[in-house]
Design a protein around this motif. Structure first.
Motif, PDB file in Angstrom:
ATOM      1  N   ALA A  61     -21.529 -29.047 -29.133  1.00  0.00           N
ATOM      2  CA  ALA A  61     -20.505 -29.695 -28.305  1.00  0.00           C
ATOM      3  C   ALA A  61     -20.869 -29.636 -26.830  1.00  0.00           C
ATOM      4  O   ALA A  61     -20.583 -30.562 -26.061  1.00  0.00           O
ATOM      5  N   LYS A  62     -21.510 -28.543 -26.433  1.00  0.00           N
ATOM      6  CA  LYS A  62     -21.981 -28.445 -25.049  1.00  0.00           C
ATOM      7  C   LYS A  62     -23.023 -29.525 -24.777  1.00  0.00           C
ATOM      8  O   LYS A  62     -23.004 -30.188 -23.732  1.00  0.00           O
ATOM      9  N   SER A 116     -24.795 -34.683 -22.436  1.00  0.00           N
ATOM     10  CA  SER A 116     -25.353 -36.036 -22.593  1.00  0.00           C
ATOM     11  C   SER A 116     -24.377 -37.094 -22.084  1.00  0.00           C
ATOM     12  O   SER A 116     -24.797 -38.113 -21.532  1.00  0.00           O
ATOM     13  N   LEU A 117     -23.086 -36.856 -22.240  1.00  0.00           N
ATOM     14  CA  LEU A 117     -22.077 -37.776 -21.714  1.00  0.00           C
ATOM     15  C   LEU A 117     -22.066 -37.738 -20.185  1.00  0.00           C
ATOM     16  O   LEU A 117     -21.936 -38.782 -19.530  1.00  0.00           O
ATOM     17  N   ASP A 156     -21.890 -32.809 -33.408  1.00  0.00           N
ATOM     18  CA  ASP A 156     -23.336 -32.750 -33.677  1.00  0.00           C
ATOM     19  C   ASP A 156     -23.997 -34.097 -33.389  1.00  0.00           C
ATOM     20  O   ASP A 156     -24.852 -34.564 -34.135  1.00  0.00           O
ATOM     21  N   SER A 157     -23.608 -34.687 -32.285  1.00  0.00           N
ATOM     22  CA  SER A 157     -24.148 -35.977 -31.841  1.00  0.00           C
ATOM     23  C   SER A 157     -24.627 -35.847 -30.405  1.00  0.00           C
ATOM     24  O   SER A 157     -24.211 -34.952 -29.671  1.00  0.00           O
ATOM     25  N   MET A 180     -14.595 -32.172 -31.480  1.00  0.00           N
ATOM     26  CA  MET A 180     -14.042 -30.932 -32.014  1.00  0.00           C
ATOM     27  C   MET A 180     -15.168 -29.941 -32.256  1.00  0.00           C
ATOM     28  O   MET A 180     -16.270 -30.321 -32.651  1.00  0.00           O
ATOM     29  N   ALA A 181     -14.881 -28.658 -32.019  1.00  0.00           N
ATOM     30  CA  ALA A 181     -15.829 -27.580 -32.328  1.00  0.00           C
ATOM     31  C   ALA A 181     -15.010 -26.344 -32.658  1.00  0.00           C
ATOM     32  O   ALA A 181     -14.390 -25.750 -31.772  1.00  0.00           O
TER      33      ALA A 181
END
Length: 310
Positions: A23-24, A29-30, A89-90, A11-12
């Motif tokens: 979120a970007k 990273s995913l 924020d991960s 969520m953002a």
């Protein structure tokens, strides 16, 4: 919307654009470490780049409340039968496809431990025994709410219970330090009421925050490594939850690396990482020198003013 089998949800939303920026980075990273997992985001942002980074963009429903209230509805937002929710924020630094195996068999999964006395969740629950007595439960799961797993259908009753608890969060004494709702507290009590325990990760291989670390953090999102000492143990999590301004320097550095690699299609990750490490370390040293010089200048100025007054 047809229901998909598995996917990542984040969520953002809100006025602070930093969450969209984060979120970007999470999506990038995913894409690097777990590209085959479908990505979805709930947002009120009109940023077109989100449509390129996420497979599914879901409009925020403002009628479901503000702040952490929105997290109580992630099951209704999710288009997946099985969802791994990750706070925006991960950053993911290693493949996380195997996390579904870790959560196999549970309708709602959190990483943490069980406690039966004292304070919990950084003081958000002031008396665990009191909560146990009120809800007639043996113990409470404690965890960080930056990572949730849930089965859309099987977890419905957990979400319903959490919403009921949330209605009375102030009278229950489970608000955070600012008197606001904490999703961790209501989900903890709801899970305890369903007899669902936290899943243990003693080696720190899943998700960890930077709160309470006792060593420098070694992280490189492009090269796929992260390690630090937390609770007297060396942990090497696949997901790093920055959780606010803790580790903000490292977060911005790694987000910059991801942006360079993704937006400019740069494949030499070692070169990007080395260059950005040098640039950011130099920038930090210059900033420290500036702060020290300014402090000394301000001190001399105050001494001069005091002398003139005398």
């Amino acid at each position: 919307m047809n229901q998909l089998n598995r996917g990542i949800l984040t969520m953002a939303y809100g006025q602070q654009k930093k969450y969209v920026m984060m979120a970007k980075g999470l999506a990038q990273s995913l894409m690097l470490h777990s590209p085959n997992i479908t990505r979805a985001i709930v947002t009120d942002s009109q940023d077109s780049e989100l449509n390129k980074l996420y497979d599914i963009v879901i409009p925020l429903n403002p009628e479901w409340g503000q702040g952490m209230w929105q997290k109580l509805y992630i099951n209704e937002y999710s288009p997946f039968a099985e969802t791994l929710y990750i706070d925006s924020d991960s950053l993911v630094v290693k493949p996380i496809d195997g996390l579904w195996d870790l959560f196999a068999g549970v309708p709602f999964g959190v990483i943490g431990k069980q406690i039966s006395a004292g304070k919990a969740l950084n003081g958000k629950i002031k008396d665990v025994q009191e909560i146990r007595d009120k809800f007639n439960v043996d113990s409470l799961p404690v965890f960080n709410g930056g990572l949730y797993f849930f089965q859309k259908e099987a977890a419905i009753t957990v979400f319903l219970a959490a919403k009921e608890i949330a209605k009375n969060y102030q009278s229950l004494g489970i608000s955070n330090s600012r008197g606001k709702l904490s999703d961790e507290t209501v989900f903890s009590i709801a899970l305890a009421g369903h007899g669902i325990n936290a899943i243990s990760d003693p080696m720190g291989l899943t998700m960890r925050t930077l709160r309470g670390i006792s060593s420098p953090i070694e992280i490189d999102v492009l090269l796929g490594n992260c390690s630090f000492i937390k609770e007297a143990k060396l942990v090497e999590p696949a997901i790093v939850h920055f959780a606010g301004y803790i580790g903000y320097f490292y977060q911005i550095r790694e987000l910059t690396k991801l942006k360079l690699a993704t937006n400019f299609n740069l494949v030499n990750h070692q070169l990007i990482s080395t260059s950005m490490n040098i640039f950011f370390d130099l920038s930090r040293q210059i900033y420290r020198i500036y702060k020290s010089t300014k402090k000394l200048t301000d001190f001399k100025s105050s001494q001069k003013d005091n002398h003139q007054v005398m």
